[in-house]
Design an enzyme around this catalytic site. Structure first.
Site, short mmCIF file in Angstrom:
data_model
loop_
_atom_site.label_atom_id
_atom_site.label_comp_id
_atom_site.label_asym_id
_atom_site.label_seq_id
_atom_site.Cartn_x
_atom_site.Cartn_y
_atom_site.Cartn_z
N SER A 151 0.84 -1.19 0.00
CA SER A 151 0.00 0.00 0.00
C SER A 151 0.89 1.26 0.00
O SER A 151 1.78 1.36 -0.85
CB SER A 151 -0.95 -0.06 1.19
OG SER A 151 -2.05 0.80 1.01
N ARG A 221 -11.55 5.78 10.00
CA ARG A 221 -11.06 4.42 10.09
C ARG A 221 -12.10 3.41 9.64
O ARG A 221 -11.79 2.43 8.94
CB ARG A 221 -10.62 4.12 11.52
CG ARG A 221 -10.06 2.73 11.74
CD ARG A 221 -8.80 2.49 10.97
NE ARG A 221 -8.11 1.28 11.39
CZ ARG A 221 -7.01 0.81 10.83
NH1 ARG A 221 -6.47 1.45 9.79
NH2 ARG A 221 -6.43 -0.28 11.27
N ASP A 314 -8.65 -7.03 -4.48
CA ASP A 314 -8.34 -5.71 -3.91
C ASP A 314 -9.01 -4.64 -4.77
O ASP A 314 -8.70 -4.50 -5.96
CB ASP A 314 -6.81 -5.53 -3.91
CG ASP A 314 -6.37 -4.20 -3.31
OD1 ASP A 314 -7.22 -3.34 -3.02
OD2 ASP A 314 -5.15 -4.02 -3.14
N HIS A 347 -7.72 -5.73 -0.20
CA HIS A 347 -6.50 -4.97 0.03
C HIS A 347 -5.76 -5.48 1.28
O HIS A 347 -4.53 -5.50 1.31
CB HIS A 347 -6.85 -3.49 0.18
CG HIS A 347 -5.66 -2.57 0.21
ND1 HIS A 347 -4.79 -2.47 -0.85
CD2 HIS A 347 -5.19 -1.73 1.17
CE1 HIS A 347 -3.84 -1.59 -0.55
NE2 HIS A 347 -4.06 -1.14 0.67
N ASP A 348 -6.50 -5.86 2.28
CA ASP A 348 -5.90 -6.37 3.52
C ASP A 348 -4.99 -7.56 3.31
O ASP A 348 -4.18 -7.89 4.19
CB ASP A 348 -7.01 -6.79 4.50
CG ASP A 348 -7.15 -5.81 5.66
OD1 ASP A 348 -6.46 -4.78 5.65
OD2 ASP A 348 -7.94 -6.09 6.57
#
Lengths: 373, 373
Positions: A151, A221, A314, A347-348
């Site tokens: 990222s 968040r 992602d 994405h994680d």
């Protein structure tokens, strides 16, 4: 028995030798929090620099004494792990503009007095790299075997290797982007709006009053977490499961996914600062290295060995982002390996122990070590 | 010369005949704002009911006297348009729980005194339909030629036709869902958190003080707008264009997409109420009609003629949502036409003049009229 690690802090820039930032401002002092794992070999040829993502910190691996939760990338870094500390000397530093020990907007301006707040200079990707380079030099390393990051971390690697290719033999750029899309920018814009619109933000002067923009930061968040997971991952993790035994119709927390997001928002407040969130998201918005027609001039004569990784689910910085980087690097005749790895987790995934992903990193670094010998 | 239209208001439930809501509460009075276009024919067989989406209102078509901006679905409804008011009698009503003339949380509780605020009962999809049915009866219509709606509107159509199939000869369900995903719920949860976490929200008691949760509501709208457009549409509309001639690095509005979102957030405040936003998003979260094993019992014996439409770039309620509805309806042996229509614009497409989409609606309604003759 685990071997405990410590975060150390070092002053890398001071009033006599300030950090000249991309925007033109001079910043001093600049202190940097970092950790190292493994040993630097005699040839100083086995150093790997970890570049962390938006909300990471220097504590990437191992355990701090008295704690039970290891560093954020402990599945990747350690003895026998893909970034193998039996062979490699690993450096991990908190980012400039961050809030975990490295100088940032919550630090006292000029090292004394009140926090910078919004007077902290706007940070660009090259500033993050400038600080990484100073730390590397301080640790006696002239050339990295590899720089690696996911990222925002991958973007630092890209910036570093493009600008100083002689310092980065191998560049591992994971789930990153060379150019955010309008949608990427839009999500960050809403997050910043939530932070700056929180009355507790007080134009960035919130520290002393103890009246923090907690609501805004929690919203930022929560929103980010939606984009970190694929739709399928959210469905698999939570579906439409009620949080309690029964739904109680109302505006509380009825669905498991609501409880998860609330929790993510809350725990984030304990470890992150709203101003750092503003500065580090903006670093990504402005990052667009290939907009410079001379971007690949340095690597044309000093090729870097690249590994690009994306994850097929992602939707934040997915394959289209990696493929854009790939095209630019291929145009610059670079040796590039690109893998678009299947993973449910969106994405994680770059933080998770996805076997094909870890195997890819492991094999690439092993080969890099052999070539370096 | 355009023919001007007016919004009218009618009381459909009162203290003697309250609305018995799904949650068990009785609500009275219930006033409903509505508009009609075209003329009801002698056989009363040409009525079409428009069900609006989350932030719509009764003013779907035509011009109000003194205004220049037509109703929100004016490209779809009017003389010679797909919902052809030369042939059809069109009814459009503001939703229960809304804030554009129909009773909602900002209305005086029991018709007198202070606004309901969070004491307004939780609204379910069947409550929206109950009010629509009462309006239909009031206007002397026993059976609709068609009910039509996009997004939350399509869900009302689905609920209505499943429960009272004899009242809906043709059901047009556009860009809708029978069951929100965890991601869908997550986006709404963050929006609600922004509203309820705004100090101006005052637990829903914000009206009298004039101290509204404007920041939270604007954030909710900005976030929703990201999900209404496809990533490609945002890229096509804005790319990474700077808002001014040059970027001025900082936390202001630098990119065109930021300016767009800010504007969408601001103008929304003039026309929408934060409590209505909470109630109507929650209607969608709880909607899950096919979870009831008897959901299709009524239509098995009284088939409805269905048209389902999705748009290929819609990532809010895209093809997978429509296909799930399709499977349930096919299992219930319904005549269903399904079209997944190519369109750049994502979820917003249902509001836009996409030719294949409009042609599909036009043809379906023309055929429905012919069958009805």
């Amino acid at each position: 028995m685990p071997q405990f690690v410590d975060t150390q802090t070092v002053r890398l820039f001071d009033a006599e030798h300030p950090l000249r930032m991309a925007i033109g401002a001079d910043l001093a002092p600049v202190d940097v929090a970092y950790e190292t794992y493994g040993e630097l070999n005699a040839a100083k040829s086995n150093a790997v620099f970890i570049c962390h993502a938006l909300t990471g910190d220097a504590h990437a691996a191992g355990l701090h004494a008295g704690e039970t939760r290891p560093g954020w990338w402990d599945n990747m870094i350690g003895p026998g792990k893909p970034v193998d500390t039996d062979r490699l000397f690993v450096i991990s530093a908190n980012l400039l503009g961050g809030c975990q020990g490295t100088t940032g907007p919550a630090s006292p301006a000029g090292g004394v007095g009140a926090p910078y707040g919004l007077n902290f200079p706007i940070v660009m990707m090259s500033d993050l790299v400038a600080v990484h380079r100073a730390l590397m030099a301080k640790l006696g390393v002239e050339r990295l075997l590899a720089a690696i990051g996911g990222s925002l971390g991958g973007m630092q690697v890209l910036q570093w290797a493009l600008t100083y290719p002689r310092e980065v033999a191998n560049a591992i750029v994971i789930a990153a982007s060379s150019r955010l899309t309008a949608q990427n920018i839009a999500f960050s814009a809403v997050a910043r709006r939530a932070i700056m619109g929180d009355p507790g933000f007080r134009d960035g002067d919130y520290g002393p009053q103890g009246d923090n923009p907690d609501t805004g930061l929690a919203i930022a968040r929560m929103l980010a977490h939606i984009t970190y997971l694929s739709e399928d991952a959210l469905a698999e993790k939570f579906g439409r499961e009620p949080q309690a035994d029964e739904n109680h119709p109302g505006f509380g927390v009825d669905f498991a996914v609501e409880s998860y997001l609330n929790h993510q928002g809350e725990v984030f407040l304990e470890r992150f600062d709203a101003l750092s969130y503003l500065y580090l998201t903006r670093v990504m918005d402005y990052f667009d290295p290939f907009a410079d027609p001379h971007a690949t001039k340095a690597i044309l004569n000093n090729p870097v060995n690249w590994l690009l990784v994306s994850f097929d689910t992602d939707w934040r910085f997915g394959a289209s982002h990696s493929r854009r980087i790939l095209r630019h690097l291929e145009d610059a005749r670079q040796p590039v390996t690109y893998r678009n790895i299947p993973s449910t987790w969106g994405h994680d995934s770059f933080l998770l122990e996805v076997p094909r992903y870890h195997d890819t990193i492991r094999a690439f670094l092993r080969r890099a070590s052999e070539v370096a010998k």
